[in-house]
Design an enzyme around this catalytic site. Structure first.
Site, PDB file in Angstrom:
ATOM      1  N   SER A 219     -24.653  11.812  -0.902  1.00  0.00           N
ATOM      2  CA  SER A 219     -23.441  11.204  -0.380  1.00  0.00           C
ATOM      3  C   SER A 219     -22.319  12.220  -0.565  1.00  0.00           C
ATOM      4  O   SER A 219     -21.966  12.545  -1.698  1.00  0.00           O
ATOM      5  CB  SER A 219     -23.160   9.912  -1.143  1.00  0.00           C
ATOM      6  OG  SER A 219     -21.941   9.355  -0.738  1.00  0.00           O
TER       7      SER A 219
ATOM      8  N   LYS B 290     -25.134  11.736   3.894  1.00  0.00           N
ATOM      9  CA  LYS B 290     -24.172  10.672   4.186  1.00  0.00           C
ATOM     10  C   LYS B 290     -22.778  11.275   4.100  1.00  0.00           C
ATOM     11  O   LYS B 290     -22.422  11.905   3.101  1.00  0.00           O
ATOM     12  CB  LYS B 290     -24.373   9.547   3.173  1.00  0.00           C
ATOM     13  CG  LYS B 290     -23.282   8.515   3.095  1.00  0.00           C
ATOM     14  CD  LYS B 290     -23.805   7.265   2.410  1.00  0.00           C
ATOM     15  CE  LYS B 290     -22.877   6.769   1.313  1.00  0.00           C
ATOM     16  NZ  LYS B 290     -23.393   5.547   0.666  1.00  0.00           N
TER      17      LYS B 290
ATOM     18  N   LYS C 260     -18.827  10.664   4.099  1.00  0.00           N
ATOM     19  CA  LYS C 260     -17.767   9.667   3.924  1.00  0.00           C
ATOM     20  C   LYS C 260     -16.699   9.914   4.982  1.00  0.00           C
ATOM     21  O   LYS C 260     -16.306  11.057   5.216  1.00  0.00           O
ATOM     22  CB  LYS C 260     -17.154   9.796   2.527  1.00  0.00           C
ATOM     23  CG  LYS C 260     -18.107   9.394   1.403  1.00  0.00           C
ATOM     24  CD  LYS C 260     -18.304   7.890   1.356  1.00  0.00           C
ATOM     25  CE  LYS C 260     -19.080   7.481   0.112  1.00  0.00           C
ATOM     26  NZ  LYS C 260     -19.271   6.012   0.052  1.00  0.00           N
TER      27      LYS C 260
ATOM     28  N   ASP D 111     -20.312   6.775   6.132  1.00  0.00           N
ATOM     29  CA  ASP D 111     -19.936   5.606   5.316  1.00  0.00           C
ATOM     30  C   ASP D 111     -18.418   5.522   5.262  1.00  0.00           C
ATOM     31  O   ASP D 111     -17.760   6.437   4.775  1.00  0.00           O
ATOM     32  CB  ASP D 111     -20.519   5.740   3.902  1.00  0.00           C
ATOM     33  CG  ASP D 111     -20.253   4.519   3.026  1.00  0.00           C
ATOM     34  OD1 ASP D 111     -19.624   3.546   3.500  1.00  0.00           O
ATOM     35  OD2 ASP D 111     -20.680   4.542   1.848  1.00  0.00           O
TER      36      ASP D 111
ATOM     37  N   GLU E 221     -22.234   2.975   7.782  1.00  0.00           N
ATOM     38  CA  GLU E 221     -22.194   2.047   6.647  1.00  0.00           C
ATOM     39  C   GLU E 221     -20.802   1.436   6.495  1.00  0.00           C
ATOM     40  O   GLU E 221     -19.796   2.146   6.493  1.00  0.00           O
ATOM     41  CB  GLU E 221     -22.588   2.833   5.380  1.00  0.00           C
ATOM     42  CG  GLU E 221     -22.744   1.999   4.127  1.00  0.00           C
ATOM     43  CD  GLU E 221     -23.239   2.841   2.940  1.00  0.00           C
ATOM     44  OE1 GLU E 221     -23.793   3.941   3.160  1.00  0.00           O
ATOM     45  OE2 GLU E 221     -23.057   2.400   1.803  1.00  0.00           O
TER      46      GLU E 221
ATOM     47  N   ASP F 295     -22.989  -2.593   2.971  1.00  0.00           N
ATOM     48  CA  ASP F 295     -23.007  -2.272   1.543  1.00  0.00           C
ATOM     49  C   ASP F 295     -22.158  -3.349   0.849  1.00  0.00           C
ATOM     50  O   ASP F 295     -22.682  -4.388   0.429  1.00  0.00           O
ATOM     51  CB  ASP F 295     -22.452  -0.848   1.360  1.00  0.00           C
ATOM     52  CG  ASP F 295     -22.227  -0.431  -0.089  1.00  0.00           C
ATOM     53  OD1 ASP F 295     -22.397  -1.255  -0.995  1.00  0.00           O
ATOM     54  OD2 ASP F 295     -21.848   0.744  -0.333  1.00  0.00           O
TER      55      ASP F 295
ATOM     56  N   LYS G  76     -27.558  -2.161  -3.795  1.00  0.00           N
ATOM     57  CA  LYS G  76     -27.191  -1.606  -5.099  1.00  0.00           C
ATOM     58  C   LYS G  76     -27.401  -2.744  -6.076  1.00  0.00           C
ATOM     59  O   LYS G  76     -26.678  -3.757  -6.000  1.00  0.00           O
ATOM     60  CB  LYS G  76     -25.716  -1.184  -5.122  1.00  0.00           C
ATOM     61  CG  LYS G  76     -25.379  -0.033  -4.190  1.00  0.00           C
ATOM     62  CD  LYS G  76     -23.889   0.276  -4.198  1.00  0.00           C
ATOM     63  CE  LYS G  76     -23.579   1.407  -3.235  1.00  0.00           C
ATOM     64  NZ  LYS G  76     -22.116   1.608  -3.066  1.00  0.00           N
TER      65      LYS G  76
ATOM     66  N   GLY H  70     -25.897   4.093  -4.414  1.00  0.00           N
ATOM     67  CA  GLY H  70     -25.541   4.565  -5.752  1.00  0.00           C
ATOM     68  C   GLY H  70     -24.077   4.324  -6.027  1.00  0.00           C
ATOM     69  O   GLY H  70     -23.281   4.121  -5.101  1.00  0.00           O
TER      70      GLY H  70
HETATM   71  O1  OSB Z   1     -20.037   3.277  -0.792  1.00  0.00           O
HETATM   72  O2  OSB Z   1     -21.928   3.961  -1.402  1.00  0.00           O
HETATM   73  C1  OSB Z   1     -20.725   3.875  -1.607  1.00  0.00           C
HETATM   74  C2  OSB Z   1     -19.791   5.829  -4.752  1.00  0.00           C
HETATM   75  C3  OSB Z   1     -18.832   5.005  -5.287  1.00  0.00           C
HETATM   76  C4  OSB Z   1     -18.475   3.870  -4.620  1.00  0.00           C
HETATM   77  C5  OSB Z   1     -19.077   3.549  -3.405  1.00  0.00           C
HETATM   78  C6  OSB Z   1     -20.060   4.361  -2.864  1.00  0.00           C
HETATM   79  C7  OSB Z   1     -20.395   5.536  -3.538  1.00  0.00           C
HETATM   80  C8  OSB Z   1     -21.347   6.510  -3.035  1.00  0.00           C
HETATM   81  C9  OSB Z   1     -22.011   7.396  -4.070  1.00  0.00           C
HETATM   82  O3  OSB Z   1     -21.577   6.698  -1.858  1.00  0.00           O
HETATM   83  C10 OSB Z   1     -23.468   7.503  -3.940  1.00  0.00           C
HETATM   84  C11 OSB Z   1     -24.074   8.159  -5.164  1.00  0.00           C
HETATM   85  O4  OSB Z   1     -24.095   7.526  -6.249  1.00  0.00           O
HETATM   86  O5  OSB Z   1     -24.521   9.288  -5.042  1.00  0.00           O
HETATM   87 MG    MG Z   2     -21.221   2.548   0.756  1.00  0.00          MG
END
Ligand code: OSB
Ligand code: MG
Length: 373
Positions: free
Chosen positions: A138, A164, A166, A192, A217, A242, A266, A294
């Site tokens: 991510s 992924k 952001k 995401d 996402e 999510d 999660k 995660g």
């Molecule tokens: O939206 O998936 C998410 C981290 C913190 C809060 C939200 C998200 C995330 C990540 C991190 O995308 C994924 C990881 O732990 O590598």
């Molecule tokens: Mg997410």
């Protein structure tokens, strides 16, 4: 039979190797609540609460979780004999609204403890069938498309099976398009948004639709299902939910309404393993692929994510990067590693969560501690 006679609750501070930016905020250091559950028999297990410092992902924070665990969750489980960890979920739901992250920290710990007591790998205990987990990365929001391309290229070269990206308004189409152009048509890319858009701003999302993403996402509000259904009608790309999936019922609603076609599970968000297993099974029977998200967990929370992702319907690479992606040094031995094929091994060769907690390191990082009896 599990009967807890004590839970040690701690907060550690773990600095991230690099800041992680999502649409709703930046993280530079994780404040992580760790729990050590003590069974009457002498068995112990560690678990982790995924809540962070601020309520920008969900309403929960480490501080609300600390209060809720100590005042409301622990009193419901301490001294109470449980036939199986699967019985804990209902006890924590009765006349007790929300607070899924606080509940999950304890509920998952009970599964960890059961795996210790039965001397069985946690993945086996829950019926996992995979011996290794396909891993995605991510990538936080970057300064420029070029910076993103560089990170994404490095990730694929390291073996990651999914990248992924952001996104947020202004940091979306140009960024993802640059990644697609540089990495080629077959690169496994997704985006995401962490709720950064409204339906009125859907043009950017519609523009992403041409870039052959595996999924987009959670583009819309954290608790929305209705507008996501409207948006999904306009997109060819599957929407993955999510934040909105906080329980089995929300997954059912997603399918009923057509709000998305993929679920990011999660366990820390949905109240723990019992709820995760139910969502997994429901999605499997409805042809909805899932994958394990995660929350920048330490190696302890990661152990639970890896075990969960070994279930059959975890069909897409999970956000379960190796320890070194996040930390200078993790709190577990061995640290989590990834092969150059982008796979994380499920620790099936040892009982329990599969890693040993580095107590000295945890002690050194601990900033507060409370014994719950
Ligand atoms: O939206 O998936 C998410 C981290 C913190 C809060 C939200 C998200 C995330 C990540 C991190 O995308 C994924 C990881 O732990 O590598
Ligand atoms: Mg997410």
């Amino acid at each position: 039979m599990i009967t807890l006679d004590r839970i040690t609750l701690r907060e550690i501070r773990l600095p991230l190797r690099e800041p992680f930016q999502i649409s709703s905020g930046v993280m530079t250091e994780r404040r992580i609540a760790l729990l050590e559950l003590h069974d009457r028999s002498g068995a112990t297990a560690w678990s982790e609460c995924v809540a962070d410092d601020t309520p920008n992902y969900s309403p929960e924070t480490i501080d609300t979780c600390w209060t809720v665990i100590s005042r409301f969750v622990a009193p419901r489980v301490l001294g109470v004999p449980f036939e199986a960890p699967g019985d804990v979920h209902d006890v924590l739901e009765r006349d007790f609204r929300g607070h899924g992250m606080a509940k999950a920290a304890v509920e998952m710990g009970m599964w960890g403890l059961e795996s210790e007591i039965l001397r069985m790998p946690l993945a086996r205990l829950i019926g996992g069938t995979r011996t290794e987990i396909a891993t995605g990365i991510s990538l936080g929001i970057q300064k420029s498309p070029d910076a993103l391309v560089e990170k994404a290229q490095a990730a694929l070269a390291a073996g990651y099976r999914k990248v992924k990206i952001k996104i947020k308004p202004g940091f979306d189409v140009a960024f993802v398009r640059a990644a697609r152009a540089a990495l080629g048509p077959d690169a496994p890319l997704m985006a995401d948004a962490n709720n950064a858009y409204t339906l009125d701003e859907a043009d950017a999302l519609v523009a992403l639709d041409d870039l052959d993403l595996m999924m987009i996402e959670q583009p819309l509000a954290w608790d929305d299902l209705v507008r996501h259904a409207e948006l999904q009608k306009r997109l060819r790309t599957p929407i993955c939910l999510d934040e909105s999936i906080t329980s089995l019922d929300r997954a059912r609603d997603m399918v009923t309404l057509g709000s998305g076609r993929i679920v990011n599970i999660k366990p820390g968000r949905v109240g723990g393993f019992t709820s995760s297993l139910a969502i997994h099974d429901f999605c499997e029977s409805h042809g909805i692929p899932v994958w394990c998200g995660g929350m920048l967990e330490s190696g302890i929370g990661r152990a639970y994510n890896v075990a969960l992702a070994s279930l059959s319907n975890f069909l897409k690479p999970g956000d379960v990067s190796p320890s070194a992606r996040y930390w200078e040094r993790d709190v577990v031995i061995p640290e989590w590693t990834m092969s150059d094929q982008g796979m994380v091994r499920v620790p099936l060769d040892r009982p329990g969560i599969g890693v040993t907690v580095d107590i000295e390191r945890v002690e050194a990082l601990t900033v507060r501690r409370q014994e719950l009896r």
